[in-house]
Scaffold this motif. Structure first.
Motif, PDB file in Angstrom:
ATOM      1  N   VAL A  71      46.624 -10.196 -68.702  1.00  0.00           N
ATOM      2  CA  VAL A  71      45.532 -11.007 -69.222  1.00  0.00           C
ATOM      3  C   VAL A  71      44.312 -10.743 -68.355  1.00  0.00           C
ATOM      4  O   VAL A  71      44.268 -11.137 -67.178  1.00  0.00           O
ATOM      5  CB  VAL A  71      45.881 -12.505 -69.208  1.00  0.00           C
ATOM      6  CG1 VAL A  71      44.699 -13.324 -69.735  1.00  0.00           C
ATOM      7  CG2 VAL A  71      47.139 -12.774 -70.026  1.00  0.00           C
ATOM      8  N   ALA A  72      43.336 -10.036 -68.883  1.00  0.00           N
ATOM      9  CA  ALA A  72      42.145  -9.666 -68.114  1.00  0.00           C
ATOM     10  C   ALA A  72      41.289 -10.890 -67.843  1.00  0.00           C
ATOM     11  O   ALA A  72      41.217 -11.810 -68.665  1.00  0.00           O
ATOM     12  CB  ALA A  72      41.342  -8.615 -68.868  1.00  0.00           C
ATOM     13  N   PRO A  73      40.623 -10.934 -66.688  1.00  0.00           N
ATOM     14  CA  PRO A  73      39.732 -12.065 -66.406  1.00  0.00           C
ATOM     15  C   PRO A  73      38.506 -12.020 -67.318  1.00  0.00           C
ATOM     16  O   PRO A  73      38.048 -10.940 -67.727  1.00  0.00           O
ATOM     17  CB  PRO A  73      39.347 -11.853 -64.948  1.00  0.00           C
ATOM     18  CG  PRO A  73      39.477 -10.376 -64.736  1.00  0.00           C
ATOM     19  CD  PRO A  73      40.638  -9.947 -65.594  1.00  0.00           C
ATOM     20  N   LYS A  74      37.973 -13.179 -67.624  1.00  0.00           N
ATOM     21  CA  LYS A  74      36.768 -13.276 -68.447  1.00  0.00           C
ATOM     22  C   LYS A  74      35.559 -13.036 -67.543  1.00  0.00           C
ATOM     23  O   LYS A  74      35.378 -13.720 -66.539  1.00  0.00           O
ATOM     24  CB  LYS A  74      36.705 -14.657 -69.096  1.00  0.00           C
ATOM     25  CG  LYS A  74      35.576 -14.831 -70.107  1.00  0.00           C
ATOM     26  CD  LYS A  74      35.663 -16.215 -70.744  1.00  0.00           C
ATOM     27  CE  LYS A  74      34.513 -16.470 -71.710  1.00  0.00           C
ATOM     28  NZ  LYS A  74      34.467 -15.498 -72.819  1.00  0.00           N
ATOM     29  N   THR A  75      34.750 -12.043 -67.882  1.00  0.00           N
ATOM     30  CA  THR A  75      33.618 -11.679 -67.018  1.00  0.00           C
ATOM     31  C   THR A  75      32.257 -11.828 -67.687  1.00  0.00           C
ATOM     32  O   THR A  75      31.233 -11.591 -67.050  1.00  0.00           O
ATOM     33  CB  THR A  75      33.769 -10.222 -66.538  1.00  0.00           C
ATOM     34  OG1 THR A  75      33.802  -9.357 -67.677  1.00  0.00           O
ATOM     35  CG2 THR A  75      35.037 -10.040 -65.718  1.00  0.00           C
ATOM     36  N   ASP A  76      32.226 -12.224 -68.983  1.00  0.00           N
ATOM     37  CA  ASP A  76      30.952 -12.300 -69.693  1.00  0.00           C
ATOM     38  C   ASP A  76      30.386 -13.712 -69.742  1.00  0.00           C
ATOM     39  O   ASP A  76      29.470 -13.992 -70.522  1.00  0.00           O
ATOM     40  CB  ASP A  76      31.116 -11.763 -71.111  1.00  0.00           C
ATOM     41  CG  ASP A  76      32.142 -12.538 -71.926  1.00  0.00           C
ATOM     42  OD1 ASP A  76      32.768 -13.476 -71.377  1.00  0.00           O
ATOM     43  OD2 ASP A  76      32.334 -12.193 -73.110  1.00  0.00           O
ATOM     44  N   ASP A  77      30.936 -14.610 -68.902  1.00  0.00           N
ATOM     45  CA  ASP A  77      30.490 -15.995 -68.939  1.00  0.00           C
ATOM     46  C   ASP A  77      29.658 -16.376 -67.717  1.00  0.00           C
ATOM     47  O   ASP A  77      29.444 -17.559 -67.455  1.00  0.00           O
ATOM     48  CB  ASP A  77      31.698 -16.931 -69.052  1.00  0.00           C
ATOM     49  CG  ASP A  77      32.682 -16.763 -67.899  1.00  0.00           C
ATOM     50  OD1 ASP A  77      32.623 -15.718 -67.215  1.00  0.00           O
ATOM     51  OD2 ASP A  77      33.507 -17.667 -67.679  1.00  0.00           O
ATOM     52  N   VAL A  78      29.189 -15.381 -66.950  1.00  0.00           N
ATOM     53  CA  VAL A  78      28.336 -15.687 -65.803  1.00  0.00           C
ATOM     54  C   VAL A  78      26.979 -16.141 -66.323  1.00  0.00           C
ATOM     55  O   VAL A  78      26.346 -15.433 -67.119  1.00  0.00           O
ATOM     56  CB  VAL A  78      28.168 -14.459 -64.887  1.00  0.00           C
ATOM     57  CG1 VAL A  78      27.296 -14.810 -63.690  1.00  0.00           C
ATOM     58  CG2 VAL A  78      29.522 -13.944 -64.425  1.00  0.00           C
ATOM     59  N   PRO A  79      26.505 -17.310 -65.929  1.00  0.00           N
ATOM     60  CA  PRO A  79      25.202 -17.786 -66.414  1.00  0.00           C
ATOM     61  C   PRO A  79      24.099 -16.766 -66.129  1.00  0.00           C
ATOM     62  O   PRO A  79      24.089 -16.111 -65.080  1.00  0.00           O
ATOM     63  CB  PRO A  79      24.979 -19.084 -65.638  1.00  0.00           C
ATOM     64  CG  PRO A  79      26.369 -19.562 -65.314  1.00  0.00           C
ATOM     65  CD  PRO A  79      27.173 -18.325 -65.074  1.00  0.00           C
ATOM     66  N   ALA A  80      23.159 -16.642 -67.039  1.00  0.00           N
ATOM     67  CA  ALA A  80      22.104 -15.635 -66.939  1.00  0.00           C
ATOM     68  C   ALA A  80      21.306 -15.773 -65.652  1.00  0.00           C
ATOM     69  O   ALA A  80      20.877 -14.768 -65.064  1.00  0.00           O
ATOM     70  CB  ALA A  80      21.181 -15.734 -68.151  1.00  0.00           C
ATOM     71  N   VAL A  81      21.113 -17.013 -65.180  1.00  0.00           N
ATOM     72  CA  VAL A  81      20.327 -17.225 -63.977  1.00  0.00           C
ATOM     73  C   VAL A  81      20.984 -16.587 -62.764  1.00  0.00           C
ATOM     74  O   VAL A  81      20.306 -16.182 -61.806  1.00  0.00           O
ATOM     75  CB  VAL A  81      20.086 -18.732 -63.744  1.00  0.00           C
ATOM     76  CG1 VAL A  81      21.391 -19.453 -63.399  1.00  0.00           C
ATOM     77  CG2 VAL A  81      19.032 -18.960 -62.661  1.00  0.00           C
ATOM     78  N   LEU A  82      22.308 -16.456 -62.793  1.00  0.00           N
ATOM     79  CA  LEU A  82      23.027 -15.808 -61.696  1.00  0.00           C
ATOM     80  C   LEU A  82      23.269 -14.330 -61.968  1.00  0.00           C
ATOM     81  O   LEU A  82      23.144 -13.488 -61.072  1.00  0.00           O
ATOM     82  CB  LEU A  82      24.374 -16.511 -61.462  1.00  0.00           C
ATOM     83  CG  LEU A  82      24.305 -17.965 -61.008  1.00  0.00           C
ATOM     84  CD1 LEU A  82      25.707 -18.566 -60.911  1.00  0.00           C
ATOM     85  CD2 LEU A  82      23.597 -18.076 -59.664  1.00  0.00           C
ATOM     86  N   LYS A  83      23.597 -14.018 -63.215  1.00  0.00           N
ATOM     87  CA  LYS A  83      23.881 -12.639 -63.575  1.00  0.00           C
ATOM     88  C   LYS A  83      22.672 -11.748 -63.351  1.00  0.00           C
ATOM     89  O   LYS A  83      22.788 -10.592 -62.936  1.00  0.00           O
ATOM     90  CB  LYS A  83      24.305 -12.569 -65.044  1.00  0.00           C
ATOM     91  CG  LYS A  83      24.623 -11.167 -65.545  1.00  0.00           C
ATOM     92  CD  LYS A  83      25.891 -10.615 -64.924  1.00  0.00           C
ATOM     93  CE  LYS A  83      26.272  -9.294 -65.561  1.00  0.00           C
ATOM     94  NZ  LYS A  83      27.478  -8.697 -64.930  1.00  0.00           N
TER      95      LYS A  83
END
Length: 525
Positions: A71-83
């Motif tokens: 089960v791969a970790p979810k990586t597309d949920d980093v808030p834009a302000v941090l990403k």
């Protein structure tokens, strides 16, 4: 090293990842539950708040995960302000004074959890263990100082990408940087007063393989509360498509050298035929061997000067690294290696003349296997680079044996992160202290100078030079003795002719006895 038997293919390459430096969040007394997706099998789930933690807790979870679908970790949920943060802006985030984990306690250590953001998008669950019970580390944005950034609300299981560990290196005094766990399965240590340099890797799979490298990721990091003045223990769960692994790292801060004792077990989801153990990587832009194409006012720029090996037969080897025009792969076949590591032997400001990065303050890293690593090869990858920030030198041990699907492999080693030269040599053997190269007498000839230093060089008339080149011709060979520096310099010229590479080998002998470590170098145009 205990493993299932098999065979292995020859080594290849790897991708370059940036090193990990980050900011921190703080620990509050509130309890948060850090849920980790692990499929339907409850044995794959990380412990919740108040759960007991025992020696086999993480081993059992890694074994169960290896037997389950990845089960791969979810990586597309980093808030834009941090990403969207630049590296500088990300690193400028820091904790409110006194709000780190264990701040004000008498442990002698403080933990600074690192936010996800910038290039660090993989979530890592962080826990502490006190009195045998697990507590997830919660997230509180008010414990962070982030200039001109409105930090978002996050949950504990999605907030962090790793942690920085600060330690008290002696009696009294403040805590300072000691260890950093962040990015894939990378971690770093330093001795007192050093800057972070070399990255170690808990596990590597298929480095630079034609099939593509697979990067195992930290999924959970669990830190045990230590007794005052004692080492600190970090447990790491590492996972990728082909494997899961559990590591127990016993970390001891030191003034001259910090030590990490590592006990790791790898569980194979699929057959593993290219495993990298004891992986380490650093940067090399230019030095005295290869600055002919460099327009730079500094004397050198690197965090790694060379690869040191003490092979199973006891031969000490020194292989200076360089920044090649094309990918270079070197495999040093061995059985039962006594140790290897990436060394920073240059220790003076004058070696670099770099007022910002101070490469002379970066650690060397030496690994000693503590069990039988059997047959395999110390493998060195040198990657072309145009930036001193690229960690373009990578060394690791590649076992010859495959690990079958469903198999388990345990290995134990000790790491020395040192200010000095932790690769041990008998006192009668001379050590290489400098390697230089420049234009030869004509054409594409190259002139090399290698300095050996040691007490055993007091009578140079007894010393014989053993020099060879795999291709090309050695057209000149001289020696110069400098007794005040206990140094013997060997000067020689290589005429490569039409060849595009030559393996150079140089050592000192006294009759039938070895008088120095062996200098190896791969010349390329």
């Amino acid at each position: 090293m205990n493993t299932a038997a098999g065979s292995a293919a020859c080594p290849t390459r790897r991708a370059v990842l940036a090193g990990a430096v980050g900011s921190a969040a703080a620990f509050l007394p509130a309890i948060a539950r850090a849920a980790e997706p692990g499929g339907a099998n409850p044995a794959t789930t990380l412990p919740g708040a108040g759960a007991p933690f025992e020696a086999n807790t993480l081993l059992d979870i890694a074994r169960a995960r290896a037997a389950s679908a990845y089960v791969a970790p979810k990586t597309d949920d980093v808030p834009a302000v941090l990403k969207g943060l630049s590296r500088d802006a990300y690193e400028a985030i820091h904790p409110v004074p006194g709000r780190a984990v264990w701040a004000g306690r008498d442990f002698g250590y403080e933990i600074e959890p690192l936010l996800r953001g910038s290039i660090f998008d993989t979530p890592v669950s962080l826990f502490v263990v006190e009195n045998g019970l697990v507590q997830p580390i919660p997230y509180d944005k008010d414990s962070l100082i982030a200039a001109n950034i409105a930090l978002p609300d996050l949950t504990a299981d999605t907030a962090f990408s790793g942690f920085r560990l600060r330690a008290r290196f002696g009696d009294g005094g403040a805590v300072s940087n000691f260890a950093l766990f962040q990015g894939a399965s990378f971690f770093r240590l330093v001795a007192e007063g050093q800057d972070f340099g070399i990255n170690a890797r808990a596990l590597a799979l298929r480095p630079a393989d034609s099939r593509g490298e697979e990067f195992p990721l930290f999924r959970a990091l669990i830190i045990e509360a230590p007794a005052p003045g004692q080492p600190i223990i970090v447990h790491a769960l590492v996972e990728s498509e082909s494997a899961a692994a559990a590591f127990r790292l016993t970390l001891t801060p030191g003034k001259e050298a910090s030590v990490a004792g590592i006990d790791g077990t790898v569980f194979a989801r699929a057959e593993l035929d290219h495993i990298g153990l004891g992986g380490m990587q650093g940067s090399y832009l230019f030095g005295a061997l290869d600055r002919q194409k460099v327009d730079d006012l500094r004397a050198a720029a690197f965090s790694v000067e060379g690869l040191a090996i003490r092979n199973g037969s006891g031969e000490p080897i020194w292989r200076p690294v360089h920044n090649p025009e094309a990918l270079q792969v070197s495999a040093f076949l061995d059985r039962g290696p006594k140790g290897f590591g990436l060394m920073q032997r240059a220790r003076a400001y004058a070696d670099f003349e770099d007022d910002r990065r101070h490469w002379e303050q970066r650690p060397s890293l030496w690994i000693e296997p503590q069990d039988d690593w059997s047959e395999g090869a110390v493998t060195l990858l040198e990657i072309p680079s145009d930036s001193e920030l690229n960690e373009n030198v990578f060394a690791y041990w590649r076992p010859k044996a495959k690990l079958a699907k469903g198999g388990e492999m345990r290995f134990v080693c000790r790491q020395h992160w040192s200010k000095g030269w932790p690769d041990p040599l008998p006192p009668d053997l001379a050590r290489v202290t400098d390697s230089r190269a420049g234009r030869g007498s004509s054409g594409n000839r190259r002139l090399f100078a290698v300095d050996f230093e040691g007490d055993g060089l007091a009578r140079p008339e007894e010393i014989e030079i053993a020099l060879s080149a795999s291709t090309g011709t050695i057209t000149r060979q001289d020696r110069f003795h400098y007794p005040e520096r206990r140094t013997l310099r060997v000067l020689f010229e290589l005429d490569p002719g039409s060849e595009r590479a030559s393996e150079l080998r140089l050592g000192l002998r006294r009759g039938q006895e070895r008088a120095s470590e062996t200098w190896l170098y791969r010349w390329t145009p």
